[in-house]
Design an enzyme around this catalytic site. Structure first.
Site, mmCIF file in Angstrom:
data_model
loop_
_atom_site.group_PDB
_atom_site.id
_atom_site.type_symbol
_atom_site.label_atom_id
_atom_site.label_comp_id
_atom_site.label_asym_id
_atom_site.label_seq_id
_atom_site.Cartn_x
_atom_site.Cartn_y
_atom_site.Cartn_z
ATOM 1 N N SER A 19 0.699 -0.998 0.049
ATOM 2 C CA SER A 19 0.008 -0.044 -0.070
ATOM 3 C C SER A 19 0.902 1.379 0.058
ATOM 4 O O SER A 19 1.822 1.327 0.765
ATOM 5 C CB SER A 19 -0.822 0.053 1.181
ATOM 6 O OG SER A 19 -1.683 0.984 1.465
ATOM 7 N N GLY A 20 0.657 2.128 -1.098
ATOM 8 C CA GLY A 20 1.339 3.421 -0.977
ATOM 9 C C GLY A 20 2.732 3.603 -1.823
ATOM 10 O O GLY A 20 3.393 4.456 -1.902
ATOM 11 N N VAL A 21 3.096 2.377 -2.479
ATOM 12 C CA VAL A 21 3.948 2.337 -3.328
ATOM 13 C C VAL A 21 4.039 2.863 -4.390
ATOM 14 O O VAL A 21 4.906 3.331 -5.195
ATOM 15 C CB VAL A 21 4.488 0.607 -3.463
ATOM 16 C CG1 VAL A 21 3.602 -0.102 -4.552
ATOM 17 C CG2 VAL A 21 5.876 0.393 -3.966
ATOM 18 N N GLY A 22 2.700 3.276 -4.815
ATOM 19 C CA GLY A 22 2.542 3.890 -6.293
ATOM 20 C C GLY A 22 1.794 3.015 -7.562
ATOM 21 O O GLY A 22 1.971 3.641 -8.531
ATOM 22 N N LYS A 23 1.099 1.952 -7.173
ATOM 23 C CA LYS A 23 0.644 1.206 -8.130
ATOM 24 C C LYS A 23 -0.530 2.003 -8.700
ATOM 25 O O LYS A 23 -0.688 1.911 -10.201
ATOM 26 C CB LYS A 23 0.048 -0.180 -7.476
ATOM 27 C CG LYS A 23 0.687 -1.054 -6.547
ATOM 28 C CD LYS A 23 0.163 -2.073 -6.071
ATOM 29 C CE LYS A 23 -0.905 -1.946 -5.056
ATOM 30 N NZ LYS A 23 -0.621 -1.113 -3.708
ATOM 31 N N GLY A 24 -1.489 2.543 -7.970
ATOM 32 C CA GLY A 24 -2.605 3.344 -8.901
ATOM 33 C C GLY A 24 -1.836 4.349 -9.432
ATOM 34 O O GLY A 24 -2.582 4.408 -10.412
ATOM 35 N N ASP A 28 11.321 4.656 -7.369
ATOM 36 C CA ASP A 28 12.039 5.557 -6.778
ATOM 37 C C ASP A 28 11.454 6.830 -7.477
ATOM 38 O O ASP A 28 10.563 7.797 -6.721
ATOM 39 C CB ASP A 28 13.446 5.396 -6.755
ATOM 40 C CG ASP A 28 14.167 6.508 -5.879
ATOM 41 O OD1 ASP A 28 13.625 7.182 -5.524
ATOM 42 O OD2 ASP A 28 15.378 6.116 -5.740
ATOM 43 N N ARG A 53 -13.128 5.845 -0.186
ATOM 44 C CA ARG A 53 -12.428 7.091 0.019
ATOM 45 C C ARG A 53 -13.214 8.437 -0.511
ATOM 46 O O ARG A 53 -13.959 8.040 -1.545
ATOM 47 C CB ARG A 53 -10.929 7.348 -0.607
ATOM 48 C CG ARG A 53 -10.163 5.926 0.254
ATOM 49 C CD ARG A 53 -8.753 5.785 -0.352
ATOM 50 N NE ARG A 53 -8.137 4.675 0.212
ATOM 51 C CZ ARG A 53 -7.125 3.945 -0.471
ATOM 52 N NH1 ARG A 53 -6.717 4.370 -1.561
ATOM 53 N NH2 ARG A 53 -6.371 2.984 0.140
ATOM 54 N N ARG A 101 -0.610 10.726 1.177
ATOM 55 C CA ARG A 101 -1.638 10.510 0.427
ATOM 56 C C ARG A 101 -2.666 11.113 1.227
ATOM 57 O O ARG A 101 -3.979 11.512 0.770
ATOM 58 C CB ARG A 101 -2.006 9.237 0.189
ATOM 59 C CG ARG A 101 -2.965 8.865 -1.012
ATOM 60 C CD ARG A 101 -2.904 7.474 -1.595
ATOM 61 N NE ARG A 101 -3.424 6.485 -0.348
ATOM 62 C CZ ARG A 101 -3.100 5.064 -0.627
ATOM 63 N NH1 ARG A 101 -2.837 4.669 -1.694
ATOM 64 N NH2 ARG A 101 -3.559 4.308 0.475
ATOM 65 N N ARG A 146 -1.166 -1.241 7.465
ATOM 66 C CA ARG A 146 -0.526 -1.123 5.898
ATOM 67 C C ARG A 146 1.106 -1.416 6.048
ATOM 68 O O ARG A 146 1.671 -1.986 5.455
ATOM 69 C CB ARG A 146 -0.877 0.110 5.193
ATOM 70 C CG ARG A 146 -2.346 -0.224 4.648
ATOM 71 C CD ARG A 146 -3.117 1.081 4.270
ATOM 72 N NE ARG A 146 -4.598 0.893 4.211
ATOM 73 C CZ ARG A 146 -5.052 0.399 3.131
ATOM 74 N NH1 ARG A 146 -4.628 0.522 2.126
ATOM 75 N NH2 ARG A 146 -6.439 0.108 3.059
HETATM 76 N N1 LIG Z 1 -6.428 -10.062 -3.953
HETATM 77 C C1 LIG Z 1 -6.949 -8.838 -4.342
HETATM 78 N N2 LIG Z 1 -6.381 -8.039 -3.903
HETATM 79 C C2 LIG Z 1 -6.704 -6.438 -4.138
HETATM 80 C C3 LIG Z 1 -8.044 -6.331 -5.317
HETATM 81 N N3 LIG Z 1 -8.320 -5.171 -5.404
HETATM 82 C C4 LIG Z 1 -7.173 -4.533 -4.475
HETATM 83 N N4 LIG Z 1 -6.410 -5.423 -3.881
HETATM 84 C C5 LIG Z 1 -5.205 -5.066 -3.101
HETATM 85 O O1 LIG Z 1 -5.643 -4.393 -1.988
HETATM 86 C C6 LIG Z 1 -4.897 -4.009 -1.236
HETATM 87 C C7 LIG Z 1 -5.474 -2.597 -0.556
HETATM 88 O O2 LIG Z 1 -5.930 -1.683 -1.770
HETATM 89 P P1 LIG Z 1 -6.528 -0.431 -1.286
HETATM 90 O O3 LIG Z 1 -7.525 -0.724 -0.316
HETATM 91 O O4 LIG Z 1 -7.192 0.347 -2.774
HETATM 92 O O5 LIG Z 1 -5.336 0.535 -0.885
HETATM 93 P P2 LIG Z 1 -4.127 0.949 -1.274
HETATM 94 O O6 LIG Z 1 -3.135 -0.163 -1.991
HETATM 95 O O7 LIG Z 1 -3.460 1.642 -0.233
HETATM 96 O O8 LIG Z 1 -4.230 1.935 -2.525
HETATM 97 C C8 LIG Z 1 -3.836 -3.501 -2.532
HETATM 98 O O9 LIG Z 1 -2.561 -4.341 -2.071
HETATM 99 C C9 LIG Z 1 -4.577 -3.925 -3.340
HETATM 100 O O10 LIG Z 1 -3.633 -4.390 -4.549
HETATM 101 C C10 LIG Z 1 -8.597 -7.710 -5.654
HETATM 102 O O11 LIG Z 1 -9.618 -7.780 -6.255
HETATM 103 N N5 LIG Z 1 -8.019 -8.909 -5.052
HETATM 104 N N1 LIG Z 2 7.864 7.564 -7.457
HETATM 105 C C1 LIG Z 2 7.140 8.321 -6.453
HETATM 106 N N2 LIG Z 2 7.667 9.349 -5.725
HETATM 107 C C2 LIG Z 2 6.950 9.884 -4.799
HETATM 108 N N3 LIG Z 2 5.639 9.836 -4.754
HETATM 109 C C3 LIG Z 2 4.912 8.891 -5.443
HETATM 110 C C4 LIG Z 2 5.594 8.187 -6.358
HETATM 111 N N4 LIG Z 2 4.605 7.139 -6.548
HETATM 112 C C5 LIG Z 2 3.581 7.394 -6.011
HETATM 113 N N5 LIG Z 2 3.621 8.616 -5.215
HETATM 114 C C6 LIG Z 2 2.544 9.183 -4.480
HETATM 115 O O1 LIG Z 2 2.420 8.172 -3.296
HETATM 116 C C7 LIG Z 2 1.109 7.992 -2.689
HETATM 117 C C8 LIG Z 2 0.420 6.879 -2.973
HETATM 118 O O2 LIG Z 2 0.572 6.290 -4.455
HETATM 119 P P1 LIG Z 2 -0.575 5.353 -4.734
HETATM 120 O O3 LIG Z 2 -0.764 5.319 -6.348
HETATM 121 O O4 LIG Z 2 -2.089 5.657 -4.130
HETATM 122 O O5 LIG Z 2 -0.095 3.839 -4.043
HETATM 123 P P2 LIG Z 2 -0.834 2.407 -4.221
HETATM 124 O O6 LIG Z 2 -1.806 2.431 -5.273
HETATM 125 O O7 LIG Z 2 0.424 1.460 -4.386
HETATM 126 O O8 LIG Z 2 -1.466 2.283 -2.650
HETATM 127 C C9 LIG Z 2 0.442 8.963 -3.954
HETATM 128 O O9 LIG Z 2 0.154 10.260 -3.009
HETATM 129 C C10 LIG Z 2 1.301 9.151 -5.070
HETATM 130 O O10 LIG Z 2 1.053 10.402 -5.386
#
Ligand SMILES: Nc1nc2c(ncn2[C@@H]2O[C@H](COP(=O)(O)OP(=O)(O)O)[C@@H](O)[C@H]2O)c(=O)[nH]1
Ligand SMILES: Nc1ncnc2c1ncn2[C@@H]1O[C@H](COP(=O)(O)OP(=O)(O)O)[C@@H](O)[C@H]1O
Length: 375
Positions: A117-122, A276, A148, A241, A252
């Site tokens: 969580s928070g690594v930047g996937k979204g 990074d 949210r 965030r 998390r």
């Molecule tokens: N197994 C599984 N994990 C999910 C799914 N959707 C989201 N996640 C994971 O659930 C975790 C929490 O997601 P979220 O509540 O959106 O928080 P965030 O990762 O902080 O943005 C993350 O690791 C997502 O990759 C799903 O459909 N299946």
């Molecule tokens: N490479 C980066 N350097 C600094 N901040 C980042 C980077 N990638 C993402 N962020 C920021 O970190 C926060 C978490 O990213 P987010 O995409 O929501 O993570 P995830 O989906 O993995 O939980 C967001 O505020 C985003 O703008």
């Protein structure tokens, strides 16, 4: 219900009857060893009723069903009787079969993205979807967590009640699910199908447990794990965030350690990316998806279809299914033979069979032929 068509198929121990009516297409199995008919549990979305059907057994795994009078994108279906997916779902009590829709050509593999969580996937997924809107589609997961502020139901997640989601999981509607940070998350089969039907490459944002389940399933995908540069920076990003309470942030961060350990050592993932500098990480992601300029960005082909006349006959020679659409009229070219090449069939998402190659053979009244490949 008036039953007006039926085809049957003998396999080693069983005979499968596919019968259609104005309302539905039903399946029955005759067990040769017990002499009894059973109605199996049928997984997958059932094809809509049609004016009739032709069917051919492709092998011991599946039966090709060609619907008559259906729209071009809805005429090729498979009844899976012993595919990997069906075997995975089999229980002792009931027989299981599954419907899957034929997909022309080879849609590109879905992309599974995991990371703490928070690594930047979204953020990375949003960049991809923004730059390549017609190429990628996001698999909208179900979750029991509360939305949210900026999140929209049906766009970011399908926000749902635990009891409803648990029932749907029991009914086999989910490709995978997992309990993450105290909430239930899952990918429905439909979420993946919607993207495939749109002719797009599916992106799944799921946790490591979910990635493990998908890896073990019949869905072929590319698995990418995103790592933070350090735990300190991960914490900073999560806090910046501003979407979680202190308690949720701590949960998390605590889970992140185990996730990173599993993500980097389990062998589930094909690629590990360090996020990074965002720009650099995004460039690397595009490179490994073949989007670094060597491919045309929006070159994904639209979902194809076959325009079939209602009257046709079907035969099989080796891996080719020949659909005879009648004799050519005088003068103009007429499409009188459609060839489905089933030699490279691949299981896609449950509910989809990819890799169908289609050729149409045109004949002219003077005996000349032309071939057109649709996929
Ligand atoms: N197994 C599984 N994990 C999910 C799914 N959707 C989201 N996640 C994971 O659930 C975790 C929490 O997601 P979220 O509540 O959106 O928080 P965030 O990762 O902080 O943005 C993350 O690791 C997502 O990759 C799903 O459909 N299946
Ligand atoms: N490479 C980066 N350097 C600094 N901040 C980042 C980077 N990638 C993402 N962020 C920021 O970190 C926060 C978490 O990213 P987010 O995409 O929501 O993570 P995830 O989906 O993995 O939980 C967001 O505020 C985003 O703008």
């Amino acid at each position: 219900m008036i039953c007006r068509m039926g085809t049957d198929f003998q396999f080693q121990m069983a005979l499968y009857l596919i019968a259609g009516s104005d309302e539905s297409i039903g399946v029955k199995i005759y067990d040769k060893s017990t002499g009894k008919w059973t109605v199996p549990t049928v997984l997958g979305k059932e094809p809509k009723p049609c004016k009739g059907h032709s069917a051919v057994a492709i092998n011991e795994d599946r039966i090709l069903v060609i619907k008559k009078g259906a729209t071009p994108d809805d005429c090729i279906w498979f009844l899976e009787v012993d595919t990997q997916y069906v075997r995975e779902q089999k229980t002792i009590e009931t027989e299981i079969v599954a419907w899957s829709k034929g997909v022309i050509g080879n849609a590109q593999k879905p992309v599974v993205i995991s990371g703490p969580s928070g690594v930047g996937k979204g953020t990375l997924i949003s960049l991809l979807m923004k730059e390549f809107p017609s190429m990628f589609g996001f698999s909208v997961s179900h979750t029991t967590r509360k939305p949210r502020d900026m999140e929209k139901d049906g766009v970011h997640y399908h926000f749902t009640e635990r009891s409803v989601m648990e029932k749907e999981i029991k009914d086999g509607k989910f490709l995978e699910f997992a309990s993450v940070h105290g909430n239930l998350y899952g990918t429905s089969i439909e979420a993946v199908e919607v993207v495939a039907d749109d002719g797009k490459r599916c992106i799944l944002d799921i946790d490591v447990q979910g990635a493990r389940s998908v890896r073990a399933s019949s869905l072929e995908a590319i698995f990418i794990f995103i790592c933070p540069p350090s735990m300190g920076q991960l914490e900073e990003r999560l806090r910046a965030r501003g979407t979680e309470t202190e308690e949720q942030i701590l949960k998390r961060l605590c889970n992140a350690k185990a996730e990173i350990e599993q993500g980097t050592s389990s062998g589930i993932f094909d690629h590990i990316l360090y996020n990074d500098e965002l720009d650099e990480c995004y460039k690397t992601l595009k490179k490994l998806l073949g989007l670094d300029g060597s491919t045309v960005a929006n070159s994904q082909t639209a979902p194809g279809g076959i325009d079939l006349p209602v009257d046709h006959s079907v035969s099989k020679i080796d891996n080719k299914i020949l659909i005879n659409c009648g004799t050519p009229g005088s003068g103009e070219a007429s499409k009188n033979l459609i060839v489905l090449d089933v030699s490279s069939l691949k299981e896609g998402a449950p509910g989809r069979t990819r890799g169908l190659d289609v050729y149409t053979v045109y004949s002219f009244s003077d005996g000349l032929n032309g071939i057109n490949k649709l996929s």
